[in-house]
Structure formats: C-alpha cells, structure tokens
Design an enzyme around this catalytic site. Sequence first.
Site, mmCIF file in Angstrom:
data_model
loop_
_atom_site.group_PDB
_atom_site.id
_atom_site.type_symbol
_atom_site.label_atom_id
_atom_site.label_comp_id
_atom_site.label_asym_id
_atom_site.label_seq_id
_atom_site.Cartn_x
_atom_site.Cartn_y
_atom_site.Cartn_z
ATOM 1 N N THR A 52 0.848 -1.106 -0.091
ATOM 2 C CA THR A 52 -0.016 0.077 0.108
ATOM 3 C C THR A 52 0.872 1.448 0.065
ATOM 4 O O THR A 52 0.713 2.327 -0.720
ATOM 5 C CB THR A 52 -0.827 -0.028 1.092
ATOM 6 N N LYS A 80 6.518 10.088 20.567
ATOM 7 C CA LYS A 80 6.677 11.078 21.885
ATOM 8 C C LYS A 80 5.356 11.327 22.304
ATOM 9 O O LYS A 80 5.075 12.279 23.253
ATOM 10 C CB LYS A 80 7.546 12.137 21.492
HETATM 11 N N1 CP Z 1 -2.488 -5.487 0.715
HETATM 12 C C1 CP Z 1 -1.799 -4.764 1.753
HETATM 13 O O1 CP Z 1 -2.375 -3.928 2.459
HETATM 14 O O2 CP Z 1 -0.502 -5.026 1.778
HETATM 15 P P1 CP Z 1 0.528 -4.362 2.683
HETATM 16 O O3 CP Z 1 -0.073 -4.464 3.879
HETATM 17 O O4 CP Z 1 1.711 -4.967 2.441
HETATM 18 O O5 CP Z 1 0.333 -2.892 2.307
#
Ligand code: CP
Length: 306
Positions: A52, A80
């Site tokens: 993503t 923090k």
């Molecule tokens: N499909 C998907 O959300 O993959 P990531 O968690 O690698 O972003």
Amino acid sequence: MRHLMSPLDFSVEELDRLLDLANDIEKNPDKYAHLCDGKRIATLFYEPSTRTRLSFEAAMMNLGGKVLGFSSANSSSAAKGESVSDTIRMVSCYADICAMRHPKEGAPLVASMVSSIPVINAGDGGHQHPTQTLTDLLTIRSLKGRLDNLTIGLCGDLKFGRTVHSLIEALVRYDNVSFVLISPEELRVPDYIREDVLEANHKNYREVIRLEEALPDLDLLYMTRVQRERFFNEEDYIRMKDFYILDKAKMELAPEDMLVLHPLPRVNEISTEVDNDPRAAYFKQVQYGVYVRMALILTLLEVKVC
Ligand code: CP
C-alpha cells in the site's frame, strides 16, 4: 475537498469513472506522466506495509509528483505522544494529499476532520481498507469483464480481515452477486457484515468451513491471511494459521476460469505451486493497485484530465 474513508464514499457511477480512468492510465501511461508535477503525497504509516505504501509512492511518482512520510509510528513523533490530529495539521503544511494507515479503527477519520488536505484511509485496524477494495474491483472488472453476476468465495480470516469487509460492502451494490464465506467458526464475518450489509441488501450468501466444498461453484476465490497481529493470544493464532492452504490438488476442484485473488502478503495459505496457474491473479492485482491509486490521487486532487 474529498477524503476516502470507505469504498462507499464513491457512488457506483463514480467508481465506474475511477476504474475507467485507471484502465486508461494502464493503456496510456505517458499521458499522465506530468499531471502531478509539483504535488506531494505524504504516506503516514503507523503500521507495517509493503504494497500500500509503496504503491501510493509509485503512483505519485508516475504522475510526476514527489513523496514524503514515515513507515512506522516509532520513526515519527507519535513515539513521543503526538496525536493523529496534531500530526495531520503539520502534514497539511508539507503535502497536498496524504495516505494514512493506523492500527486504531477510525484514526484516518479523526485525521480527516481537522485536515486541510485530502486524507485517504490506507487501512485502519480490522475495519476498512478502501484502496485495496478499489484495487480488487479494478482487477475483477479488468480480468472478468464485469462486477455483477458473480459468485465470490472469501476464505480465511473473515473476522479481522479489513480487506474482506470493505470488498463485501462494495460488491453488494452490484446485481446478482453471491457470496460463499469460507472460514473456521472462530473467524466468521462479524455480525454487522452479515446483518447490516449482506442481509440488508438481500444478497445470497452461505457460510462453509471446508474450502473444497465451495470451490466448484466459484467465479472468484479471494484468499486472505490469518493475521497474527490481530490475535490476542499466540495459541489461537497457531491453531488457526494453517487452517486453509490452497494447493494444486484443490485447484483441480475449481472451474477453469475461476480467478484467485489475495490482497497479500501471503504466508502459507496459497502454496507457491499455485503461482504459475493461469487462474492465479494476485500478482497482477498488485499492478492494478498502482493504476487505481494514480486514478484516485488525480480524482481527489481534482486534476483535470484531457
Ligand atoms: N495488501 C496490503 O495492504 O498489503 P500491505 O500490508 O503490504 O500494504
């Protein structure tokens, strides 16, 4: 200004236009190469990601824009104690649009309420993952030629799987779509998906435990990972993690034109021996994720496409 929190934020007609735009980007990438010159996307990832985050960054770079951001809460001032609301106020000064992933459900929504730039929910806890859904819809429409008249099997962690929740919510809007929900008893879809989404929209669905039972009827199988990070106790995770393994022998039970999708990452639930099966579409799905995120960035930034 528009944000994207859920796939339902777009009407079916708007979704069609977005998917058309993504298909045009696929065919004519040069036409889009400078439409975001001078624009920046901030990727604010409080939870791990490969696809993503990198696909949002690739999408903005493909459009001529630039990227900034952080890939874990620990490398930002969240460590923090800074709130999501304060962080997005800062980021609004640095970027034109942002994509946020957060382990807490609703965190991107909280950000959107005080943001002066569009906020995209890039996955919030076990709740929603709308850009994965846009990716899934584009993949299905491109490879199957339609989003209606489909029987879709969803298999694995249907309880915590945000990709599954978002995809069901999106697909109930299309005619004659039926669902086969394949999960162990402990990982069934939440009641609100069954009652408020499937039943409220008068959709045909059945729940089964055995994958073998469902396979012969499916146009599409959407496999998901049992997510270690959502379990409270390791023993339950270990008991569930290899409940489903799609392998060559099981693929022989499936129709010749059934597609296999997976949001990825996979662990053991699809054997690598399935990867070369022409029905395995999960790596093509990743490429569609870049086109649809390019289309989404252009749409939310209201960039004129000639
Ligand atoms: N499909 C998907 O959300 O993959 P990531 O968690 O690698 O972003």
